[in-house]
Every structure is written in C-alpha cells, then in structure tokens.
Write an enzyme that holds these catalytic residues in place. Structure first.
Site, PDB file in Angstrom:
ATOM      1  N   PHE A 148     -24.355 -35.362  13.946  1.00 22.15           N
ATOM      2  CA  PHE A 148     -23.232 -35.809  14.778  1.00 22.15           C
ATOM      3  C   PHE A 148     -22.573 -36.985  14.075  1.00 22.15           C
ATOM      4  O   PHE A 148     -23.194 -38.023  13.859  1.00 22.15           O
ATOM      5  CB  PHE A 148     -23.659 -36.234  16.189  1.00 22.15           C
ATOM      6  CG  PHE A 148     -22.461 -36.680  16.997  1.00 22.15           C
ATOM      7  CD1 PHE A 148     -21.671 -35.758  17.669  1.00 22.15           C
ATOM      8  CD2 PHE A 148     -22.076 -38.019  17.025  1.00 22.15           C
ATOM      9  CE1 PHE A 148     -20.537 -36.152  18.364  1.00 22.15           C
ATOM     10  CE2 PHE A 148     -20.946 -38.425  17.725  1.00 22.15           C
ATOM     11  CZ  PHE A 148     -20.171 -37.483  18.393  1.00 22.15           C
ATOM     12  N   ASP A 233     -24.835 -42.771   7.694  1.00 23.73           N
ATOM     13  CA  ASP A 233     -24.142 -43.022   8.957  1.00 23.73           C
ATOM     14  C   ASP A 233     -25.108 -43.770   9.877  1.00 23.73           C
ATOM     15  O   ASP A 233     -25.976 -43.171  10.516  1.00 23.73           O
ATOM     16  CB  ASP A 233     -23.673 -41.703   9.588  1.00 23.73           C
ATOM     17  CG  ASP A 233     -22.924 -41.927  10.909  1.00 23.73           C
ATOM     18  OD1 ASP A 233     -22.993 -43.056  11.444  1.00 23.73           O
ATOM     19  OD2 ASP A 233     -22.289 -40.971  11.398  1.00 23.73           O
ATOM     20  N   LYS A 262     -19.952 -48.732  16.641  1.00 21.19           N
ATOM     21  CA  LYS A 262     -20.619 -49.004  17.916  1.00 21.19           C
ATOM     22  C   LYS A 262     -20.954 -50.489  18.098  1.00 21.19           C
ATOM     23  O   LYS A 262     -20.073 -51.242  18.468  1.00 21.19           O
ATOM     24  CB  LYS A 262     -21.836 -48.090  18.072  1.00 21.19           C
ATOM     25  CG  LYS A 262     -21.394 -46.616  18.217  1.00 21.19           C
ATOM     26  CD  LYS A 262     -22.391 -45.739  18.924  1.00 21.19           C
ATOM     27  CE  LYS A 262     -21.743 -44.417  19.331  1.00 21.19           C
ATOM     28  NZ  LYS A 262     -22.033 -43.293  18.460  1.00 21.19           N
TER      29      LYS A 262
HETATM   30  C1  PLP Z   1     -21.028 -42.334  17.964  1.00 20.86           C
HETATM   31  C2  PLP Z   1     -21.231 -41.855  16.575  1.00 20.86           C
HETATM   32  C3  PLP Z   1     -20.145 -41.565  15.744  1.00 20.86           C
HETATM   33  C4  PLP Z   1     -18.708 -41.589  16.229  1.00 20.86           C
HETATM   34  O1  PLP Z   1     -18.310 -42.828  16.688  1.00 20.86           O
HETATM   35  P1  PLP Z   1     -16.984 -42.929  17.613  1.00 20.86           P
HETATM   36  O2  PLP Z   1     -16.772 -44.408  17.755  1.00 20.86           O
HETATM   37  O3  PLP Z   1     -17.309 -42.260  18.907  1.00 20.86           O
HETATM   38  O4  PLP Z   1     -15.893 -42.243  16.875  1.00 20.86           O
HETATM   39  C5  PLP Z   1     -20.412 -41.193  14.438  1.00 20.86           C
HETATM   40  N1  PLP Z   1     -21.672 -41.105  13.981  1.00 20.86           N
HETATM   41  C6  PLP Z   1     -22.740 -41.369  14.760  1.00 20.86           C
HETATM   42  C7  PLP Z   1     -24.104 -41.274  14.171  1.00 20.86           C
HETATM   43  C8  PLP Z   1     -22.560 -41.739  16.085  1.00 20.86           C
HETATM   44  O5  PLP Z   1     -23.616 -41.970  16.865  1.00 20.86           O
END
Ligand code: PLP
Length: 405
Positions: A148, A233, A262
C-alpha cells in the site's frame, strides 16, 4: 466506561450530511468526533474514546500535542505560505534537521504520502536513465505483493488489491511485482533495467506484516550489488512507531531514500518528504518537479518540531517500552478468538476468528475504544505514542471482553 453507541440527533445529522453531500469513498464507524487531547477523543455528545488508530500513525504524538500546537500557532501569526517561487526562512532549517534525523543529505518536501511516493518514483526513474544508463523509457521499478503506497493512478496501478484498482485503469507501465518477504523472488525479478525496489519495511495496510528476519538486509544487499535504489516507504512505519526512528533500523539497513509522511505533520497538517543522498536527489533540476504547498512555512514549523521531538529518542523509547506491555496483553487474549498477532513497537495486527474485523471494531467503539479493521479479519492497533501503560492495558481488556462477548 461503557458507552451507549446510539448516535444522538446531532450526531446523526452530521452523518447524514456526509452521506448526502460527500463522496462515499469511506465507510467510517458511526462516531462523530468533536475534540481530541493526547490519546483521547470526544464525540459530539461528549462521550470519550481511547484512540487506538492514531490517524493511521499520523497522530504518533497524540491529538494537539502542546509543543506542536504552539509551533503551529506561533507560525500562524507570522507567515503560512510562500510557494517555492520564493524562499521562506524555515525550509532550510527543516531540511537540515530532517536530513540529519534520516542520516541523509537532502530532502524534497511534499504534502501527502502519495505525493512523496510519486516523488521517489520519479527520482528513481530519472536516476535510472541519467546515472545508471537505462535506455529511455525502459526503467523498471520492483514493488511488493500486498503493498500500500497511496491512491494516485500510478500507485494503485501497481497494487494487487482489486478494490483499489478496479475501474481505474489503464495503468502506468514499468512496475514489476514480487512476493513480499521473499528475497529469492526479488533476485529473480531484477534486470539490467531495474532502477529501484520500492517497499514498506513493515506492511501497515497489509495487516502489520513483518517480513522474515534478514529480509531487509537481503534487499539492501541485492540493491547494492545490482546498482539499484532501495526506496523505503516509512510513511506509516517510520518516525517512532516501531520503537526506532525507522523500521529499517531494526535490521541496521539504510535505504537509498526514505519516504515519509503521516506523523511528519504532527497530526496537524499534511507534511511529507523524500530524504536521499545528494547524488540521488540531484537528478531533480529546477522545473522538474514541485508542489505549491510543499515546504510551506507552516508545514516546516510543525515538521521542525516533530523532528526535534524524535531527535531525543523519547518517543521511540515509549514505543519500545509500551510495545512490550502491549505484547504481553495480546499474548493473554483468548486463543479461541485470536488466530495470530504480529507486533513491532506500538503497532500490532491481530487476526480474529469467527467475527469480521468490522464488527469487532463496532463493538470496541461501544466500549469506548476506536480501532480499525483491515483485510477483513485483522484488527490494527497503533495508539498514539503518548498513551499511558494503564490506558493501553484497559484498551486490550476491552478487546478481550469484546472478543468473548
Ligand atoms: C498512508 C500511506 C501512504 C499514503 O499516504 P497519504 O498521505 O494517504 O497519501 C503511503 N504509503 C504508506 C505505507 C502509507 O501507510
């Protein structure tokens, strides 16, 4: 503290307005929040809930942390937005301190997580052409099953979650997907045109999936030997959640770029960034890439405070200590109701038996605990790192009671 979950008239009106006039791209629990402080939130009727989701880790420091609110309020009185057409007096401070926290040379600030992922993908492709000599248009990026990384068309195009992809094609080419946690599968997928490997060191939306010990080191090694960028990520796993600044730290692995978001915005506003070495970041030239809001002074003011809070290891230590408490509590859950759980720091995925995750979360809500299910039968717990030990134990007591109900 049991709470009666029948929404009041005011709450129902708020829900109805969302149903009537907002897109139906979420299915929230029927609770309308009106106030938050630390690990707690209050609904429109004054009922109190322990927040065990923490905005998917955007609220690692809890709701309205005084240091973060003070930083934002002070900046609101000075300067909030300049665009990158001009310098502002905080971007340099933010860049310097965030790069130092990451052990990197440079950062590129964006807003949302998906934008930072897109930034890393563009950086990796350009690096592949300019530095690695991949023929034009042929760069490949390897991604993981169960990933994700956000919701843009490019990103959902390389997801294997049908719900995320269905109806949104055609998709961007140039991505190859391999099984997560399997270094041998990764080795087989690498070609001379591979520019980068993109992965979550722990898959959050996937259900807090922790790869086998040694996997991240093996990925690092494969990337180094094949001249490939390792893009981590850490949007959800990073910034203290797992008990270290980055989830990669658990295997002493340093990627070629961290992708952050985040919690970088302190739960106040969207702040994201890519952090990389200078030689990689320098593929970007003026006009290549940008964002109107990226690096704005309000975001920098909050981001600087976030970085300073993380620089002392206080929050990482809380995640380590409280994570051990949480692990003990989870181990005591009834084996007849829980098939497995995974935990790293203050971040757990619990697979329940015989109930949908949704129904468990609805029950928890009635008991004053807010959590979110993922993948049908997994309950994810990721409370703010400011939560107290007794609160954490109480939340798991509520989960045990709900599972036994
Ligand atoms: C939440 C998340 C995203 C996307 O972040 P947004 O601010 O919602 O665009 C990307 N990668 C990971 C691992 C996430 O948990």
């Amino acid at each position: 503290m049991t709470t009666e979950a029948v929404a009041s008239e005011a709450a129902q009106t708020a829900i109805n307005a969302v149903e009537a006039h907002a897109a139906h791209n979420y299915r929230p629990l029927p609770v309308v929040l009106a106030r938050g402080e630390g690990a707690w939130v209050w609904d429109a009727d004054g009922r109190k809930y322990l927040d065990m989701l923490a905005g998917y880790s955007a609220l690692n420091f809890g709701h309205r942390h005084p240091r973060l609110v003070a930083a934002a309020e002070a900046q609101l009185g000075r300067l909030t937005l300049t665009s990158r057409a001009f310098h502002n007096d905080l971007l340099g401070v933010f860049a310097t301190e965030l790069a130092a926290l990451c052990g990197m040379d440079a950062i590129l600030p964006m807003n949302t997580g998906a934008e930072a992922v897109e930034t890393a993908l563009k950086m990796a492709r350009k690096w592949g052409y300019q530095r690695k000599g991949i023929p034009a248009g042929l760069a490949e990026i390897i991604v993981m099953g169960g990933n994700f990384h956000g919701r843009t068309t490019t990103i959902v195009g390389f997801s294997d979650d049908e719900g995320s992809r269905d109806g949104f094609g055609p998709f961007t080419p140039g991505f190859v997907r391999v099984e997560y946690g399997d270094a041998a599968a990764l080795a087989v997928a690498i070609t001379k045109n591979t520019a980068a490997v993109l992965l979550e060191p722990i898959q959050g939306e996937g259900g807090v999936i922790i790869p086998p010990e040694g996997y991240l080191r093996a990925v690092r090694d494969l990337c180094t030997r094949n001249n490939i960028l390792m893009l981590a990520d850490e949007i959800q796993s990073g910034l203290g959640r797992t008990g270290r600044t980055f989830a990669c730290d658990h295997e002493d692995v340093v990627p070629d770029a961290y992708i952050l978001g985040k919690a970088l915005g302190g739960g106040i506003l969207p702040v994201s960034a890519v952090a990389a070495r200078r030689d990689v970041m320098d593929v970007f030239r003026p006009g290549d890439h940008g964002s109107t809001f990226g690096g704005n002074p309000l975001a920098c003011a909050v981001g600087i405070e976030v970085v300073r809070m993380l620089a002392t290891d206080e929050y990482q230590e809380r995640a380590r200590v409280l994570g051990a408490v949480l692990e003990d509590c989870l181990a005591a859950l009834p084996a007849s109701r829980v098939s497995a759980f995974r935990i790293r720091g203050l971040w757990a995925g619990i697979d329940v038996i015989g109930r949908s995750g949704r129904s468990v979360c609805e029950g928890l809500m009635r008991r004053g605990v807010l959590a979110k299910d993922t993948h049908g039968s997994t309950i994810r717990l990721a409370p703010p790192l400011v939560i107290e030990r007794a609160e954490l134990a109480w939340a798991v007591d509520q989960l045990a009671a709900e599972l036994e109900a």
